[in-house]
Enzyme design. Structure first.
Site, PDB file in Angstrom:
ATOM      1  N   ARG A   1       0.840  -1.210   0.000  1.00 13.62           N
ATOM      2  CA  ARG A   1       0.000   0.000   0.000  1.00 13.62           C
ATOM      3  C   ARG A   1       0.868   1.251   0.000  1.00 13.62           C
ATOM      4  O   ARG A   1       0.517   2.262  -0.609  1.00 13.62           O
ATOM      5  CB  ARG A   1      -0.899   0.020   1.233  1.00 13.62           C
ATOM      6  CG  ARG A   1      -2.003  -1.007   1.235  1.00 13.62           C
ATOM      7  CD  ARG A   1      -3.043  -0.705   2.300  1.00 13.62           C
ATOM      8  NE  ARG A   1      -2.462  -0.579   3.623  1.00 13.62           N
ATOM      9  CZ  ARG A   1      -3.079  -0.012   4.647  1.00 13.62           C
ATOM     10  NH1 ARG A   1      -4.275   0.519   4.499  1.00 13.62           N
ATOM     11  NH2 ARG A   1      -2.502   0.054   5.842  1.00 13.62           N
TER      12      ARG A   1
ATOM     13  N   MET B   1     -12.622   4.254  -1.681  1.00 17.47           N
ATOM     14  CA  MET B   1     -12.889   3.158  -0.759  1.00 17.47           C
ATOM     15  C   MET B   1     -11.615   2.495  -0.231  1.00 17.47           C
ATOM     16  O   MET B   1     -11.502   1.280  -0.175  1.00 17.47           O
ATOM     17  CB  MET B   1     -13.781   2.109  -1.452  1.00 17.47           C
ATOM     18  CG  MET B   1     -15.054   2.682  -2.027  1.00 17.47           C
ATOM     19  SD  MET B   1     -16.026   3.650  -0.833  1.00 17.47           S
ATOM     20  CE  MET B   1     -16.522   2.356   0.288  1.00 17.47           C
ATOM     21  N   ARG B   2     -10.672   3.331   0.167  1.00 17.16           N
ATOM     22  CA  ARG B   2      -9.436   2.810   0.746  1.00 17.16           C
ATOM     23  C   ARG B   2      -9.037   3.660   1.951  1.00 17.16           C
ATOM     24  O   ARG B   2      -9.193   4.877   1.928  1.00 17.16           O
ATOM     25  CB  ARG B   2      -8.284   2.829  -0.271  1.00 17.16           C
ATOM     26  CG  ARG B   2      -8.509   1.968  -1.499  1.00 17.16           C
ATOM     27  CD  ARG B   2      -7.313   2.026  -2.431  1.00 17.16           C
ATOM     28  NE  ARG B   2      -6.125   1.464  -1.811  1.00 17.16           N
ATOM     29  CZ  ARG B   2      -5.833   0.164  -1.789  1.00 17.16           C
ATOM     30  NH1 ARG B   2      -6.663  -0.707  -2.339  1.00 17.16           N
ATOM     31  NH2 ARG B   2      -4.734  -0.271  -1.213  1.00 17.16           N
TER      32      ARG B   2
ATOM     33  N   HIS C   1     -19.164  12.081   4.373  1.00 15.39           N
ATOM     34  CA  HIS C   1     -19.730  10.850   4.936  1.00 15.39           C
ATOM     35  C   HIS C   1     -21.232  11.033   5.117  1.00 15.39           C
ATOM     36  O   HIS C   1     -21.675  12.085   5.596  1.00 15.39           O
ATOM     37  CB  HIS C   1     -19.056  10.538   6.273  1.00 15.39           C
ATOM     38  CG  HIS C   1     -19.474   9.228   6.857  1.00 15.39           C
ATOM     39  ND1 HIS C   1     -19.018   8.030   6.372  1.00 15.39           N
ATOM     40  CD2 HIS C   1     -20.329   8.928   7.880  1.00 15.39           C
ATOM     41  CE1 HIS C   1     -19.555   7.043   7.075  1.00 15.39           C
ATOM     42  NE2 HIS C   1     -20.358   7.554   7.990  1.00 15.39           N
TER      43      HIS C   1
END
Length: 205
Positions: free
Chosen positions: A69, A94-95, A113
């Site tokens: 990563r 989405m990480r 969010h």
């Protein structure tokens, strides 16, 4: 004074918030901000096509093609620095972010969010809210730190959960709020109107 006007948007999916930001830019509603780059970890995602149609450059990478990563994010940081990006806007990315990206852009990464944080952090916030039976939910724009939706809150907007709401009907109304609120916050950043002191973020009028 930090220049937040050069913006990179990170997205993984449909890109509806990306499209709302791009539309706001076309209409002059980003406070002088300009989206210079889309970063996506899913080259096949529809957001990549949206960026192409909007004339915005893309960095499309597959994380699994990197040994870690950290190496994946190091490649992103290299591109961001080359393009002199001042603000990172997560829009359905989405990480979880690692320190490789967090450290050089501390206080310059924001996320949106679909709940009133700290309530219902993490995945399926809308489903969580419905299952809990709350009467109010909403949208939060917040700074990104090393946790899951734990960064300081910048702005929030509430809406009522109506009798008979489903996940789809509530999501539709929440998305409409997102498409209004996120460009407003990005515009405030681009105009240098947001200040962070500890966990307290203030937006100067």
């Amino acid at each position: 004074m930090m220049n937040y006007s050069r913006i990179a948007v990170f997205a993984s999916g449909q890109g509806s918030n990306f499209a709302a930001l791009a539309q706001a830019q076309r209409e002059g509603r980003l406070g002088g901000g300009v989206i210079k780059l889309l970063v996506s970890d899913r080259p096949e995602a529809p957001v990549a096509q949206r960026a192409q149609e909007a004339g915005i450059s893309s960095l499309l990478l597959r994380p699994k093609e990197f040994d870690s990563r950290e190496l994946y994010e190091a490649r992103i940081v290299e591109e961001l620095k080359q393009r002199e990006i001042g603000l990172i806007v997560l829009a359905g990315y989405m990480r979880l972010i690692t320190p490789v990206l967090l450290a050089p852009y501390e206080g310059r990464i924001i996320n949106i969010h679909p709940s009133l944080l700290p309530a219902f952090a993490g995945k399926d916030a809308i489903g969580q809210a419905l299952a809990y039976g709350v009467k109010l939910t909403g949208v939060t724009v917040h700074f990104v730190d090393g946790g899951m939706d734990t960064g300081p809150v910048i702005a929030q907007r509430a809406l009522t959960v109506e009798d008979g709401d489903t996940a789809d009907s509530l999501a539709e109304r929440i998305h409409r709020v997102e498409y209004e609120l996120y460009p407003e916050v990005v515009a405030a950043f681009a105009a240098g109107k947001i200040k962070l002191d500890g966990r307290k973020a203030t937006v100067r009028q």
